[in-house]
Design an enzyme around this catalytic site. Structure first.
Site, short mmCIF file in Angstrom:
data_model
loop_
_atom_site.label_atom_id
_atom_site.label_comp_id
_atom_site.label_asym_id
_atom_site.label_seq_id
_atom_site.Cartn_x
_atom_site.Cartn_y
_atom_site.Cartn_z
N LEU A 71 0.86 -1.18 0.00
CA LEU A 71 0.00 0.00 0.00
C LEU A 71 0.90 1.23 0.00
O LEU A 71 1.96 1.22 0.62
CB LEU A 71 -0.90 0.03 1.24
CG LEU A 71 -2.00 -1.03 1.36
CD1 LEU A 71 -2.72 -0.87 2.70
CD2 LEU A 71 -2.99 -0.93 0.21
N ASP A 72 0.48 2.27 -0.68
CA ASP A 72 1.23 3.52 -0.65
C ASP A 72 1.33 4.02 0.79
O ASP A 72 0.50 3.70 1.64
CB ASP A 72 0.54 4.59 -1.50
CG ASP A 72 0.48 4.20 -2.97
OD1 ASP A 72 1.35 3.42 -3.41
OD2 ASP A 72 -0.42 4.68 -3.67
N ARG A 73 2.34 4.84 1.05
CA ARG A 73 2.58 5.33 2.41
C ARG A 73 1.33 5.94 3.03
O ARG A 73 1.00 5.67 4.19
CB ARG A 73 3.71 6.37 2.38
CG ARG A 73 4.04 6.95 3.76
CD ARG A 73 5.06 8.06 3.67
NE ARG A 73 4.52 9.19 2.91
CZ ARG A 73 5.22 10.28 2.59
NH1 ARG A 73 6.49 10.35 2.94
NH2 ARG A 73 4.66 11.26 1.91
N ARG A 119 -5.64 5.52 -7.87
CA ARG A 119 -5.45 6.97 -7.94
C ARG A 119 -5.38 7.45 -9.39
O ARG A 119 -5.97 8.47 -9.76
CB ARG A 119 -4.19 7.36 -7.16
CG ARG A 119 -4.26 6.99 -5.69
CD ARG A 119 -2.89 6.95 -5.02
NE ARG A 119 -2.27 8.27 -4.99
CZ ARG A 119 -1.01 8.47 -4.61
NH1 ARG A 119 -0.25 7.43 -4.25
NH2 ARG A 119 -0.51 9.68 -4.60
#
Length: 316
Positions: free
Chosen positions: A147-149, A246
């Site tokens: 997962l992205d930060r 996104r």
């Protein structure tokens, strides 16, 4: 080891990939990174450079285009001893047993140590909780998906190699189910599918974009609620490209609120990160073979934003 930068082969893993008949002439490093979710493109390039990849019996360059029917052989070295530090960072453990762990990752936590983030990552926390975790080398991250930060939510962790293989196979076969919640600007149709290839943005190599020569990517969404100019979506991934949700929602014209890269420059909502949360994870347990489902509620910062929108709507 026999020399700096070389990988000592102790118990190497052999893999064979046959290029499918429908495959286009893509670079071998990109093709292998897409075919093997447990290896990043940089890791594939390193394997190629050190001679651990054969393309129809010969050592290729990373830029070698693949052709349908070609046979690719990989030797995956054992984990490389690293200087990773176990840190007793609190974790929200949704489920754990001897084979897997499911973690509810908070926003702001980086998954892997990297330049600029050597400590305080999910990997550091996992090493403290699971000292025997098969995570020791950069070629065996132990984490099945990322997962992205600044994306919160559910991640599954493989606690040993057999579990890792099972979970990676499920990802490749698209049997693992991941559902997210996202707040976007605008009002999309009630349901939809975004089928658009994703690759590096030619205008900014640090960003991803929908590009004609990108990797196939498909995202499904369903409208959950609307708040004036904002919509809460349930989003399901069919593929797992970098920044896929996104990028796809921006491409559709409904960027995620708070997204610093793909979102609008200004938002009237006070949110320090993108409104994106991995709320549901479904998978087949590697040992029992049973289907298991896990959920994680929206974290407090995202719940506050929704309450603000609900309050605004009630005044109009």
């Amino acid at each position: 080891m026999s020399g700096e930068g070389e990988i000592e082969l102790l118990e190497a893993e052999e893999r064979v990939v046959v290029v499918p008949p429908t495959q286009t002439a893509e670079r071998i490093d990109r093709f292998l990174a897409g075919a093997m979710p447990d290896l990043s493109r940089a890791q594939v390039q390193r394997l190629i450079e050190q001679g651990f990849v054969l393309y129809d019996g010969r050592s290729p360059r990373a830029s070698q285009p693949v052709r349908p029917g070609a046979v690719i052989q990989l030797t995956i070295p054992p984990p490389i001893p690293t200087e990773l530090v176990a840190e007793p960072i609190p974790l929200d453990v949704v489920y754990e047993d001897a084979d897997i762990a499911v973690i509810n990752k908070p926003a702001g936590m980086v998954v892997h140590p990297a330049p600029g983030h050597p400590r305080g990552t999910l990997v550091n926390a996992l090493l403290a909780r699971y000292p025997d975790l098969a995570i020791g080398g950069e070629l065996r991250p132990g984490i099945v998906h990322r997962l992205d930060r600044d994306t919160s939510g559910l991640l599954v962790i493989a606690r040993h190699d057999q579990a890792m293989r099972s979970l990676v196979d499920q990802q490749q076969a698209r049997r693992m189910r991941k559902i997210y919640q996202a707040l976007v600007i605008g009002r999309p149709p009630e349901t939809g599918t975004i089928d658009a290839p994703i690759g590096r943005d030619p205008r900014d190599r640090l960003r991803m974009a929908v590009v004609p020569d990108g990797r196939p990517a498909r995202t499904h969404y369903r409208l959950l609620d609307t708040f004036g100019d904002y919509s809460l979506l349930e989003v399901q991934l069919e593929t797992g490209r970098t920044h896929q949700i996104r990028v796809h929602l921006r491409h559709l014209g409904y960027p995620i609120v708070g997204d610093p890269v793909y979102g609008p420059r200004r938002s009237h909502l006070h949110l320090s990160r993108q409104f994106l949360h991995a709320a549901y994870l479904g998978l087949v347990h590697p040992r029992s073979g049973r289907w298991q489902e896990f959920t994680a509620p929206l974290p407090a910062d995202l719940q506050i934003v929704l309450r603000q929108l609900q309050d605004r709507a009630s005044y109009h």
